[in-house]
Design an enzyme around this catalytic site. Structure first.
Site, PDB file in Angstrom:
ATOM      1  N   SER A 124       6.512  32.352 -42.716  1.00 53.55           N
ATOM      2  CA  SER A 124       7.265  32.001 -43.909  1.00 53.55           C
ATOM      3  C   SER A 124       6.456  31.042 -44.763  1.00 53.55           C
ATOM      4  O   SER A 124       5.689  30.223 -44.235  1.00 53.55           O
ATOM      5  CB  SER A 124       8.567  31.316 -43.489  1.00 53.55           C
ATOM      6  OG  SER A 124       9.200  30.755 -44.613  1.00 53.55           O
ATOM      7  N   TYR A 148      13.270  24.710 -38.354  1.00 49.45           N
ATOM      8  CA  TYR A 148      13.028  26.153 -38.549  1.00 49.45           C
ATOM      9  C   TYR A 148      11.573  26.391 -38.944  1.00 49.45           C
ATOM     10  O   TYR A 148      10.867  27.206 -38.345  1.00 49.45           O
ATOM     11  CB  TYR A 148      13.975  26.711 -39.623  1.00 49.45           C
ATOM     12  CG  TYR A 148      13.510  28.042 -40.174  1.00 49.45           C
ATOM     13  CD1 TYR A 148      13.514  29.185 -39.379  1.00 49.45           C
ATOM     14  CD2 TYR A 148      13.022  28.152 -41.485  1.00 49.45           C
ATOM     15  CE1 TYR A 148      13.051  30.403 -39.879  1.00 49.45           C
ATOM     16  CE2 TYR A 148      12.567  29.362 -41.987  1.00 49.45           C
ATOM     17  CZ  TYR A 148      12.578  30.482 -41.175  1.00 49.45           C
ATOM     18  OH  TYR A 148      12.113  31.677 -41.673  1.00 49.45           O
ATOM     19  N   LYS A 152       8.011  28.274 -37.044  1.00 53.79           N
ATOM     20  CA  LYS A 152       7.061  29.249 -37.604  1.00 53.79           C
ATOM     21  C   LYS A 152       5.639  28.704 -37.491  1.00 53.79           C
ATOM     22  O   LYS A 152       4.711  29.433 -37.118  1.00 53.79           O
ATOM     23  CB  LYS A 152       7.397  29.546 -39.073  1.00 53.79           C
ATOM     24  CG  LYS A 152       8.739  30.228 -39.278  1.00 53.79           C
ATOM     25  CD  LYS A 152       8.762  31.628 -38.676  1.00 53.79           C
ATOM     26  CE  LYS A 152      10.075  32.333 -38.888  1.00 53.79           C
ATOM     27  NZ  LYS A 152      10.192  33.581 -38.129  1.00 53.79           N
TER      28      LYS A 152
HETATM   29  P1  NAD Z   1      17.816  38.405 -40.230  1.00 54.41           P
HETATM   30  O1  NAD Z   1      18.580  37.318 -39.573  1.00 54.41           O
HETATM   31  O2  NAD Z   1      18.533  39.331 -41.139  1.00 54.41           O
HETATM   32  O3  NAD Z   1      17.058  39.291 -39.120  1.00 54.41           O
HETATM   33  C1  NAD Z   1      16.638  38.763 -37.889  1.00 54.41           C
HETATM   34  C2  NAD Z   1      17.193  39.671 -36.804  1.00 54.41           C
HETATM   35  O4  NAD Z   1      16.770  39.177 -35.527  1.00 54.41           O
HETATM   36  C3  NAD Z   1      18.714  39.696 -36.789  1.00 54.41           C
HETATM   37  O5  NAD Z   1      19.158  41.041 -36.833  1.00 54.41           O
HETATM   38  C4  NAD Z   1      19.104  39.041 -35.464  1.00 54.41           C
HETATM   39  O6  NAD Z   1      20.269  39.607 -34.909  1.00 54.41           O
HETATM   40  C5  NAD Z   1      17.867  39.275 -34.625  1.00 54.41           C
HETATM   41  N1  NAD Z   1      17.613  38.286 -33.575  1.00 54.41           N
HETATM   42  C6  NAD Z   1      17.594  36.931 -33.674  1.00 54.41           C
HETATM   43  N2  NAD Z   1      17.301  36.385 -32.479  1.00 54.41           N
HETATM   44  C7  NAD Z   1      17.121  37.411 -31.603  1.00 54.41           C
HETATM   45  C8  NAD Z   1      16.786  37.477 -30.234  1.00 54.41           C
HETATM   46  N3  NAD Z   1      16.611  36.379 -29.491  1.00 54.41           N
HETATM   47  N4  NAD Z   1      16.678  38.683 -29.660  1.00 54.41           N
HETATM   48  C9  NAD Z   1      16.869  39.821 -30.382  1.00 54.41           C
HETATM   49  N5  NAD Z   1      17.194  39.818 -31.680  1.00 54.41           N
HETATM   50  C10 NAD Z   1      17.312  38.614 -32.296  1.00 54.41           C
HETATM   51  O7  NAD Z   1      16.592  37.720 -40.985  1.00 54.41           O
HETATM   52  P2  NAD Z   1      15.579  38.335 -42.035  1.00 54.41           P
HETATM   53  O8  NAD Z   1      15.875  37.737 -43.352  1.00 54.41           O
HETATM   54  O9  NAD Z   1      15.509  39.785 -41.890  1.00 54.41           O
HETATM   55  O10 NAD Z   1      14.235  37.668 -41.514  1.00 54.41           O
HETATM   56  C11 NAD Z   1      13.399  38.311 -40.578  1.00 54.41           C
HETATM   57  C12 NAD Z   1      12.313  37.339 -40.157  1.00 54.41           C
HETATM   58  O11 NAD Z   1      11.626  36.883 -41.335  1.00 54.41           O
HETATM   59  C13 NAD Z   1      12.841  36.096 -39.457  1.00 54.41           C
HETATM   60  O12 NAD Z   1      11.928  35.745 -38.435  1.00 54.41           O
HETATM   61  C14 NAD Z   1      12.825  35.056 -40.561  1.00 54.41           C
HETATM   62  O13 NAD Z   1      12.659  33.752 -40.039  1.00 54.41           O
HETATM   63  C15 NAD Z   1      11.623  35.472 -41.386  1.00 54.41           C
HETATM   64  N6  NAD Z   1      11.698  35.038 -42.782  1.00 54.41           N
HETATM   65  C16 NAD Z   1      12.788  35.358 -43.544  1.00 54.41           C
HETATM   66  C17 NAD Z   1      12.855  34.918 -44.868  1.00 54.41           C
HETATM   67  C18 NAD Z   1      14.043  35.214 -45.737  1.00 54.41           C
HETATM   68  O14 NAD Z   1      14.220  34.552 -46.758  1.00 54.41           O
HETATM   69  N7  NAD Z   1      14.888  36.186 -45.390  1.00 54.41           N
HETATM   70  C19 NAD Z   1      11.797  34.164 -45.420  1.00 54.41           C
HETATM   71  C20 NAD Z   1      10.696  33.886 -44.624  1.00 54.41           C
HETATM   72  C21 NAD Z   1      10.651  34.336 -43.304  1.00 54.41           C
HETATM   73  N1  UFG Z   2      19.592  27.257 -55.339  1.00 55.86           N
HETATM   74  C1  UFG Z   2      20.617  26.853 -56.162  1.00 55.86           C
HETATM   75  N2  UFG Z   2      21.887  27.131 -55.771  1.00 55.86           N
HETATM   76  C2  UFG Z   2      22.188  27.790 -54.613  1.00 55.86           C
HETATM   77  C3  UFG Z   2      21.125  28.200 -53.777  1.00 55.86           C
HETATM   78  C4  UFG Z   2      19.833  27.903 -54.173  1.00 55.86           C
HETATM   79  O1  UFG Z   2      20.387  26.266 -57.217  1.00 55.86           O
HETATM   80  O2  UFG Z   2      23.373  27.995 -54.301  1.00 55.86           O
HETATM   81  C5  UFG Z   2      18.207  26.993 -55.776  1.00 55.86           C
HETATM   82  C6  UFG Z   2      17.409  26.126 -54.816  1.00 55.86           C
HETATM   83  O3  UFG Z   2      17.601  24.772 -55.123  1.00 55.86           O
HETATM   84  C7  UFG Z   2      15.980  26.622 -55.063  1.00 55.86           C
HETATM   85  C8  UFG Z   2      16.168  28.106 -55.387  1.00 55.86           C
HETATM   86  O4  UFG Z   2      17.530  28.245 -55.789  1.00 55.86           O
HETATM   87  O5  UFG Z   2      15.441  25.987 -56.187  1.00 55.86           O
HETATM   88  C9  UFG Z   2      15.916  29.023 -54.208  1.00 55.86           C
HETATM   89  O6  UFG Z   2      16.700  28.607 -53.095  1.00 55.86           O
HETATM   90  P1  UFG Z   2      16.896  29.542 -51.812  1.00 55.86           P
HETATM   91  O7  UFG Z   2      17.815  28.811 -50.891  1.00 55.86           O
HETATM   92  O8  UFG Z   2      17.284  30.904 -52.218  1.00 55.86           O
HETATM   93  O9  UFG Z   2      15.426  29.648 -51.209  1.00 55.86           O
HETATM   94  P2  UFG Z   2      14.416  28.514 -50.693  1.00 55.86           P
HETATM   95  O10 UFG Z   2      13.169  28.662 -51.513  1.00 55.86           O
HETATM   96  O11 UFG Z   2      15.046  27.190 -50.644  1.00 55.86           O
HETATM   97  O12 UFG Z   2      14.156  28.962 -49.184  1.00 55.86           O
HETATM   98  C10 UFG Z   2      13.980  30.319 -48.786  1.00 55.86           C
HETATM   99  C11 UFG Z   2      14.463  30.467 -47.345  1.00 55.86           C
HETATM  100  C12 UFG Z   2      13.563  29.706 -46.420  1.00 55.86           C
HETATM  101  C13 UFG Z   2      12.153  30.173 -46.614  1.00 55.86           C
HETATM  102  C14 UFG Z   2      11.737  30.004 -48.057  1.00 55.86           C
HETATM  103  C15 UFG Z   2      10.350  30.538 -48.285  1.00 55.86           C
HETATM  104  O13 UFG Z   2      15.786  29.971 -47.210  1.00 55.86           O
HETATM  105  O14 UFG Z   2      13.930  29.952 -45.081  1.00 55.86           O
HETATM  106  O15 UFG Z   2      12.648  30.707 -48.911  1.00 55.86           O
HETATM  107  O16 UFG Z   2      10.284  31.840 -47.797  1.00 55.86           O
HETATM  108  F1  UFG Z   2      11.337  29.454 -45.824  1.00 55.86           F
END
Ligand code: NAD
Ligand code: UFG
Length: 349
Positions: A124, A148, A152
């Protein structure tokens, strides 16, 4: 030969399964449904017209993982499974360290026992913490600011140590920026539990009338309009980046980090405007205090992924907003209503 997808029922995993199936890969998918619903599996099959093997398994269950590797000829793994809520990781750090790190250790143990060394890992942009400069390059200093993010960062280090110990390991660390949007079919998308923490699902639910108004967290940042700037990337572009990373790890060895973003930043107010135009819905908002831990501006330098993976995001902000709205309006309660339609889930071992 099959690709194992951990967390394949989740938001990014499900979109990646669609792209992999369309590209002709054989898939073995595992998920414990801690943050997803079985219905997504049926939708993936519906979109692609293709089948795959699914296990309702937990990465913390060593026997279950061993049994999957014993039963299938796995040649690479894409590892999405993990918890991802920043706020919850602050209040429950052990839950995050245990699930994300122990889960990854169990997976890597099983992989090396079975001679599988090719891995694509969901990292991430959060590993960069407070960016020293934007756009952010992969060699920028790391400094995650919450448990979190530290999971990573630690997993990245663990995977680098593995390669030092055995140079057969081939790992892509994919540092995602802000994935949003949904598959253009409107059949799969992001389905957060409860009130969304992230901007785009929150805006979608305001547009749908489920939430009254958007709280904009701060309008006094060092940005063009004072609201936070992020690099929003369409989830299908992100999914395609996994195909490129998979091709790359299968051909090389070593550990490489890649930023997956568009390279462009957009403010909260720009996102509100883009969503209103794409959906035709009004998004009422109020300006609130800054959210603790948020940074002014965060967007990617994507040249490394462009050059080494031959990948670039293609979809526009309008695509992202239209597809997010299409998913939201076609599935007002997410996947919940259709759970009983799912059949044929295997429990491992
Ligand atoms: P998500 O929660 O939708 O998907 C993760 C999946 O993993 C879920 O379906 C959950 O049920 C499963 N899971 C969690 N723990 C498990 C375990 N111990 N065994 C088996 N399954 C398990 O999240 P996502 O948004 O699809 O993100 C996928 C990956 O990308 C995650 O590792 C997350 O940290 C990373 N990531 C997501 C974002 C974002 O904004 N969505 C940003 C950066 C990184
Ligand atoms: N924001 C608002 N109102 C809301 C939600 C968010 O104003 O209700 C603003 C935040 O302050 C920020 C922007 O919208 O300026 C984006 O916020 P998000 O929560 O959508 O995303 P972040 O960049 O804070 O974080 C996300 C994931 C993290 C990940 C990161 C980079 O939540 O887990 O992107 O991938 F690490």
């Amino acid at each position: 030969m099959a690709i194992l997808i951990t967390g394949g029922a989740g938001y990014i995993g499900s979109h990646t399964c669609v792209e992999l199936l369309n590209a002709g890969y054989e898939l073995v998918v595992l998920d414990n449904f801690s943050n997803s619903k079985p219905e997504v599996l049926r939708r993936i099959k519906e979109i692609t017209g293709k089948d795959f093997t699914f296990y309702e398994s937990d990465l913390l269950n060593v026997d279950a993982i061993e049994s999957i590797f014993s039963q299938h000829d796995i040649n690479a793994v894409i590892h999405f499974a993990g918890y991802k809520a920043v706020g919850e990781s602050v209040s429950e750090p052990l839950k995050y360290y245990h699930n994300n790190i122990t889960g990854t250790l169990n997976l890597c143990d099983a992989m090396s026992r079975h001679g599988v060394y090719d891995l694509v890992f969901s990292s991430s942009a959060t590993v960069y913490g407070v960016p020293k400069q934007v756009p952010i390059t992969e060699d920028s200093p790391l400094g995650a600011t919450n448990p979190y993010g530290r999971t990573k960062q630690m997993i990245e280090e663990i995977l680098r140590d593995l390669h030092v110990s055995d140079n057969r390991w081939s790992v892509a660390l994919l540092r995602y920026f802000n994935p949003i949007g949904a598959h253009e079919s409107g059949k799969i998308g992001e389905d957060p539990n409860g009130i969304p923490n992230n901007l785009m699902p929150y805006i979608s639910q305001v547009a749908a009338g489920k939430l009254e108004q958007l709280n904009v967290f701060g309008d006094d940042y060092e940005t063009l309009d004072g609201t936070g700037v992020r690099d929003y990337i369409h989830v299908v572009d992100l999914a395609k980046g996994h195909l490129k990373a998979l091709e790359s790890v299968l051909l090389t060895t070593g550990v490489d980090a890649y930023n997956l973003g568009t390279g462009f930043g957009h403010s909260v107010l720009e996102m509100v405007d883009a969503f209103e135009q794409a959906s035709g819905q009004k998004i009422p908002f109020v300006i609130k205090e800054r959210r603790p831990g948020d940074v002014d501006s965060c967007f990617a330098d994507t040249r490394k992924a462009n050059q080494k993976l031959n990948w670039a995001a293609e979809k526009t902000l309008t695509n992202m907003c239209k597809d997010a709205w299409n998913w939201q309006s076609n599935n007002p309660t997410g996947y919940t209503e259709a759970n009983d339609l799912v059949t044929s889930i295997q429990i491992a071992p």
